[in-house]
Scaffold this motif. Sequence first.
Motif, short mmCIF file in Angstrom:
data_model
loop_
_atom_site.label_atom_id
_atom_site.label_comp_id
_atom_site.label_asym_id
_atom_site.label_seq_id
_atom_site.Cartn_x
_atom_site.Cartn_y
_atom_site.Cartn_z
N LYS A 15 0.83 -1.20 0.00
CA LYS A 15 0.00 0.00 0.00
C LYS A 15 0.87 1.26 0.00
CE LYS A 15 -0.55 0.63 4.99
NZ LYS A 15 -1.48 0.70 6.12
N SER A 56 -6.12 7.23 -7.14
CA SER A 56 -6.00 6.28 -6.03
C SER A 56 -5.58 6.93 -4.72
CB SER A 56 -5.01 5.18 -6.41
OG SER A 56 -3.75 5.73 -6.72
N THR A 59 -8.63 7.86 -2.78
CA THR A 59 -9.52 6.79 -2.35
C THR A 59 -8.80 5.72 -1.53
OG1 THR A 59 -9.13 5.60 -4.44
CG2 THR A 59 -11.04 7.07 -4.35
N THR A 61 -6.42 3.66 -2.32
CA THR A 61 -6.25 2.39 -3.03
C THR A 61 -4.94 2.36 -3.81
OG1 THR A 61 -7.51 3.26 -4.91
CG2 THR A 61 -8.74 1.99 -3.27
N ASN A 165 -15.62 5.56 -2.13
CA ASN A 165 -15.44 5.60 -0.67
C ASN A 165 -16.72 5.30 0.11
OD1 ASN A 165 -12.69 6.27 -0.68
ND2 ASN A 165 -13.13 8.45 -0.93
N LYS A 179 -12.98 -1.48 4.10
CA LYS A 179 -11.54 -1.71 4.16
C LYS A 179 -11.15 -2.97 3.38
CE LYS A 179 -10.65 0.59 8.60
NZ LYS A 179 -10.27 0.39 10.02
N TYR A 181 -12.78 -4.26 0.85
CA TYR A 181 -12.90 -3.92 -0.58
C TYR A 181 -11.64 -3.21 -1.08
CZ TYR A 181 -13.84 -0.51 -4.25
OH TYR A 181 -13.72 0.30 -5.35
N LYS A 182 -11.14 -2.25 -0.30
CA LYS A 182 -9.98 -1.49 -0.76
C LYS A 182 -8.71 -2.35 -0.77
CE LYS A 182 -11.80 3.09 0.13
NZ LYS A 182 -11.55 4.45 0.63
N ARG A 186 -6.27 -3.24 -4.07
CA ARG A 186 -4.80 -3.23 -4.09
C ARG A 186 -4.25 -4.57 -4.53
NH1 ARG A 186 -4.78 0.68 1.06
NH2 ARG A 186 -3.73 2.49 0.15
N THR A 210 -10.96 -0.88 -10.03
CA THR A 210 -11.62 -0.33 -8.84
C THR A 210 -13.15 -0.39 -8.99
OG1 THR A 210 -9.73 1.15 -8.53
CG2 THR A 210 -11.75 1.69 -7.34
N LYS A 214 -15.72 -2.89 -6.98
CA LYS A 214 -16.78 -2.28 -6.17
C LYS A 214 -18.16 -2.86 -6.53
CE LYS A 214 -18.35 1.09 -3.36
NZ LYS A 214 -17.87 1.41 -2.02
#
Length: 344
Positions: A15, A56, A59, A61, A165, A179, A181-182, A186, A210, A214
């Motif tokens: 990250k 990113s 957001t 990501t 978000n 969290k 999902y993000k 990544r 992304t 989502k």
Amino acid sequence: MSIQAKFIKFHDKIKLGREDTEYKNAREKDDSILKDVKKALKEEGYPVIEDFLQGSQSTATAVKHPVDDFDIDRSVVIAFDDAPDDPVKVKKIIIKVLEDRGFKNAKIKKPCVTADYASLSLHIDIPLYREQNGEYELAVGKKNSKDENKIWSSSDPKGLRDWINNKDDYIGSAIDKLKQYKRIVRYLKRWRDVKFSNDVAKKVFSIALTVMAKEQFKPNFDENGKASDLIAFRDTVGAMLNGFYFGYQGSDQYKVLVNLPTSPWRDIFDGSSVNTGTQFYKKLTALKSKLDKVIEEEDLIKQCRLLNAIFGDDFEIPSSSSKASTIAKATYVTAGAAGTSQGA
């Protein structure tokens, strides 16, 4: 250490946050470039009324690329009444700022002005908008575009950021699911950067991954609220494959289509080749198959070896065997159970 702990360790390794030490140079350059851009635009009669991060970094990501440079996506906004009919006229002012600062490969692309920093691993994109009553229009057009292709195009950059978000559609433990999902976004980005050639990877757009993740997100938590990123990742990838994004073209070939969820609602892959769609579909199918094997495997070291082959060396392989993976089949919880969402 459980396989979930391995996933979290891997996530923490890849990250990239705006406040991270690795991003310090990019952050400082962003501030400095923005100051020069604002000054130049004001001198030419187009004062910047707003600026904001896009992409990113806005957001949470962003990932560290295993080879390439860091990205800056800094939007600048001028007032609707100040804007000229020709949006490229303003973009030319921005590119001159970048050229004067010694950037290389400075270009006016259709949606933004872009350049690479000469002495740092740093790439910058500057989209330009005009704004009136909270409505934004993106400056579209290249340096030598015909007049009919130089337009102010309706856009909703903040709406897209807020959509990514947003956690309101998640039932129970919404923050934990957002969290997860993000983290999955990544994982997808790192998989893309490792598994595709550099040329094709650039065409499997981060915003597309992304949006797809989502729309198809399948969170996974057990009855005690303990996350399984492995199961959630496998189920989300499976849903992406079945999400009608890939159109069969015959002869084992595919086109990919993913629409933005906000204005201008365009296909992110507009103009994309069959080769890109085909490679994307086949590699995503192979990813799903490999994740199935990881789930079936109960030995932690063997699981990590399989995941190392998917993500590269940042997914570490333990040096000694653990008693068992925590991915025992008895703990498998299907998406939709334990208060999970049906997607975003």
